[in-house]
Design a protein around this motif. Structure first.
Motif, PDB file in Angstrom:
ATOM      1  N   GLU A   1      34.946  32.972  40.039  1.00  0.00           N
ATOM      2  CA  GLU A   1      36.073  33.912  40.138  1.00  0.00           C
ATOM      3  C   GLU A   1      37.012  33.389  41.218  1.00  0.00           C
TER       4      GLU A   1
ATOM      5  N   GLU B   1      31.571  45.173  35.288  1.00  0.00           N
ATOM      6  CA  GLU B   1      31.889  45.143  33.857  1.00  0.00           C
ATOM      7  C   GLU B   1      30.740  45.741  33.051  1.00  0.00           C
TER       8      GLU B   1
ATOM      9  N   ALA C   1      41.375  36.763  37.112  1.00  0.00           N
ATOM     10  CA  ALA C   1      42.147  38.014  37.000  1.00  0.00           C
ATOM     11  C   ALA C   1      43.399  37.915  37.876  1.00  0.00           C
ATOM     12  N   ARG C   2      43.220  37.294  39.065  1.00  0.00           N
ATOM     13  CA  ARG C   2      44.365  37.107  39.973  1.00  0.00           C
ATOM     14  C   ARG C   2      44.604  35.611  40.178  1.00  0.00           C
TER      15      ARG C   2
ATOM     16  N   ASP D   1      36.928  33.564  35.955  1.00  0.00           N
ATOM     17  CA  ASP D   1      37.568  34.876  35.908  1.00  0.00           C
ATOM     18  C   ASP D   1      38.762  34.792  36.858  1.00  0.00           C
TER      19      ASP D   1
ATOM     20  N   CYS E   1      44.619  37.777  34.069  1.00  0.00           N
ATOM     21  CA  CYS E   1      45.091  39.158  33.828  1.00  0.00           C
ATOM     22  C   CYS E   1      46.596  39.269  34.064  1.00  0.00           C
TER      23      CYS E   1
ATOM     24  N   HIS F   1      33.246  40.280  39.732  1.00  0.00           N
ATOM     25  CA  HIS F   1      33.544  41.406  38.842  1.00  0.00           C
ATOM     26  C   HIS F   1      32.640  41.392  37.613  1.00  0.00           C
TER      27      HIS F   1
ATOM     28  N   THR G   1      46.432  47.187  40.128  1.00  0.00           N
ATOM     29  CA  THR G   1      46.406  47.620  38.721  1.00  0.00           C
ATOM     30  C   THR G   1      47.277  48.863  38.516  1.00  0.00           C
TER      31      THR G   1
ATOM     32  N   THR H   1      42.130  43.518  27.595  1.00  0.00           N
ATOM     33  CA  THR H   1      41.710  43.651  29.001  1.00  0.00           C
ATOM     34  C   THR H   1      41.017  42.380  29.480  1.00  0.00           C
ATOM     35  N   GLY H   2      40.914  42.273  30.796  1.00  0.00           N
ATOM     36  CA  GLY H   2      40.185  41.161  31.397  1.00  0.00           C
ATOM     37  C   GLY H   2      38.688  41.281  31.159  1.00  0.00           C
ATOM     38  N   THR H   3      38.180  42.489  31.135  1.00  0.00           N
ATOM     39  CA  THR H   3      36.751  42.696  30.887  1.00  0.00           C
ATOM     40  C   THR H   3      36.388  42.137  29.515  1.00  0.00           C
TER      41      THR H   3
ATOM     42  N   SER I   1      45.267  40.564  28.955  1.00  0.00           N
ATOM     43  CA  SER I   1      44.746  39.358  29.607  1.00  0.00           C
ATOM     44  C   SER I   1      44.807  38.232  28.591  1.00  0.00           C
TER      45      SER I   1
ATOM     46  N   ASN J   1      36.674  38.223  29.483  1.00  0.00           N
ATOM     47  CA  ASN J   1      35.489  37.601  30.100  1.00  0.00           C
ATOM     48  C   ASN J   1      34.296  37.663  29.154  1.00  0.00           C
TER      49      ASN J   1
ATOM     50  N   SER K   1      47.850  42.421  34.045  1.00  0.00           N
ATOM     51  CA  SER K   1      47.991  43.843  34.380  1.00  0.00           C
ATOM     52  C   SER K   1      47.693  44.145  35.845  1.00  0.00           C
ATOM     53  N   LYS K   2      47.578  43.101  36.673  1.00  0.00           N
ATOM     54  CA  LYS K   2      47.339  43.337  38.112  1.00  0.00           C
ATOM     55  C   LYS K   2      48.694  43.176  38.815  1.00  0.00           C
TER      56      LYS K   2
END
Ligand code: PLP
Length: 350
Positions: free
Chosen positions: A151, A103, A183-184, A181, A209, A98, A23, A72-74, A220, A77, A211-212
């Motif tokens: 995830e 979160e 994110a990656r 999720d 996401c 996560h 991040t 954001t990812g948070t 996201s 989700n 932003s990673k």
């Protein structure tokens, strides 16, 4: 020392190589230029062409109907859980995921949804039996089981397609919706050697996401069926995530998909090199997959090792017992060599 291992005052000083997280990536020069020149509009009016392009691009890449851009990812989700569940419903989730751990229990605090944690196995997956055991029968004493949230990747590890499918199958049998999720997400498909629609197919919604490791400053994208988009738009508004000229951020995302994504696999190669070098140092147990490396030094060496690395200008995660290191596009070969050299120079007991 803060939760992330360093005081913010020294975050910018003396740093040759920062391995705490992907991040931390800063927008590349090309990305900044793309952000500067992006056509913009008010996205709350549905008039930002760059946001629309990013949403279409992600939906197409994952083989889904539609997508929505989130800050954001948070939040992505949370908006997804809110769309799948009502108050008093329950989401089944990994106890190391996560959504459950990191979160701030937003789905419970803000959406009145309870979380049913299931043991996360070593590979990051959930056993189908564990999911079945977590399901509630329809009884007024219990929350209603409504959603399975998985995830991938999980703490750098990828969960195989078969394992995902086994979990999804039991969820579907129980009429649960499914969310990923991701994110990656792109790290996962690189490691699995599959394409994006293959990993996305079993899920109703997927949060990806930018932003990673992809290197965008924020953003996201939640991908899913067209029929859910109106509800998601409402949820995003409720959560304060409806942005105006957010095309400046979406432009970073589009640039990342075009120019940074093709380089993402390099982070995995560098993570494997770091893991291999660390194994030769004998400093402790080492594990690695995708872009992450975990080193578990002897307990008595832990603080000294972090201090030694910091003095050499190398920032590593402050977690204990396993120290996390994340490779990302702002760590090039020279920075990685500096980190390896510093590890080799560590003398336990000093
Ligand atoms: C697996 C996972 N999911 C979700 C998130 C949340 O993303 P954000 O920081 O954009 O809210 C993160 C952030 O690190 C993450 O690692």
């Amino acid at each position: 020392m803060s939760l992330y291992g360093y005081d913010s005052a020294d975050a910018a000083t003396n740093c040759i190589c920062d391995l705490r997280s992907d991040t931390l990536t800063k927008p590349s020069v090309g990305m900044r230029q793309a952000m500067m020149s992006a056509p913009l509009g008010d996205d709350v009016y549905g008039e930002d062409p760059t946001v629309a392009r990013l949403e279409q691009e992600l939906a197409a890449r994952l083989g889904k109907e539609a997508a929505m851009f989130f800050p954001t990812g948070t939040q992505s989700n949370l908006a997804a859980v809110m769309a799948h569940c009502g108050r008093g419903d329950e989401v089944i989730v990994g106890d190391r995921y996560h959504l459950y751990c990191d979160e701030a229990a937003g789905v419970s605090v803000l959406a009145g949804v309870s979380m049913m944690p299931v043991n996360t196995a070593e590979d990051g997956g959930l056993d189908a039996d564990g999911i079945v055991a977590a399901l509630k029968v329809d009884d007024p004493h219990y929350p209603r089981s409504r959603l399975l949230s998985l995830e991938n990747s999980v703490g750098g590890r990828v969960v195989s397609s078969d394992r995902v499918k086994a979990g999804i199958d039991v969820a579907r049998k129980a009429d649960l919706a499914t969310h990923l999720d991701g994110a990656r997400f792109f790290n996962a498909i690189i490691e699995l050697g599959c394409d994006a629609p293959h990993l996305a197919a079993p899920f109703d919604t997927i949060s990806v996401c930018l932003s990673k490791g992809l290197g965008a400053p924020s953003g996201s994208v939640l991908v899913g069926p067209q029929a859910m988009m109106a509800q998601l738009k409402r949820n995003r508004k409720i959560l304060g995530g409806a942005m105006r000229q957010s095309g400046v951020l979406a432009a970073a995302g589009l640039f990342a998909l075009e120019h940074h994504l093709p380089q993402l696999a390099q982070d995995h190669v560098r993570a494997a090199s770091l893991a291999s070098a660390l194994r030769h140092t004998g400093l402790g147990d080492v594990s690695s997959q995708t872009n992450m490396v975990f080193l578990t030094p002897r307990a008595e060496d832990h603080p000294g090792l972090i201090r030694h690395m910091a003095e050499a200008g190398i920032k590593i995660g402050g977690q204990s017992p396993a120290i996390r290191m994340v490779l990302h596009r702002d760590v090039d070969d020279a920075a990685l060599d500096a980190a390896i050299t510093a590890f080799r120079a560590f003398e336990p007991g000093h």
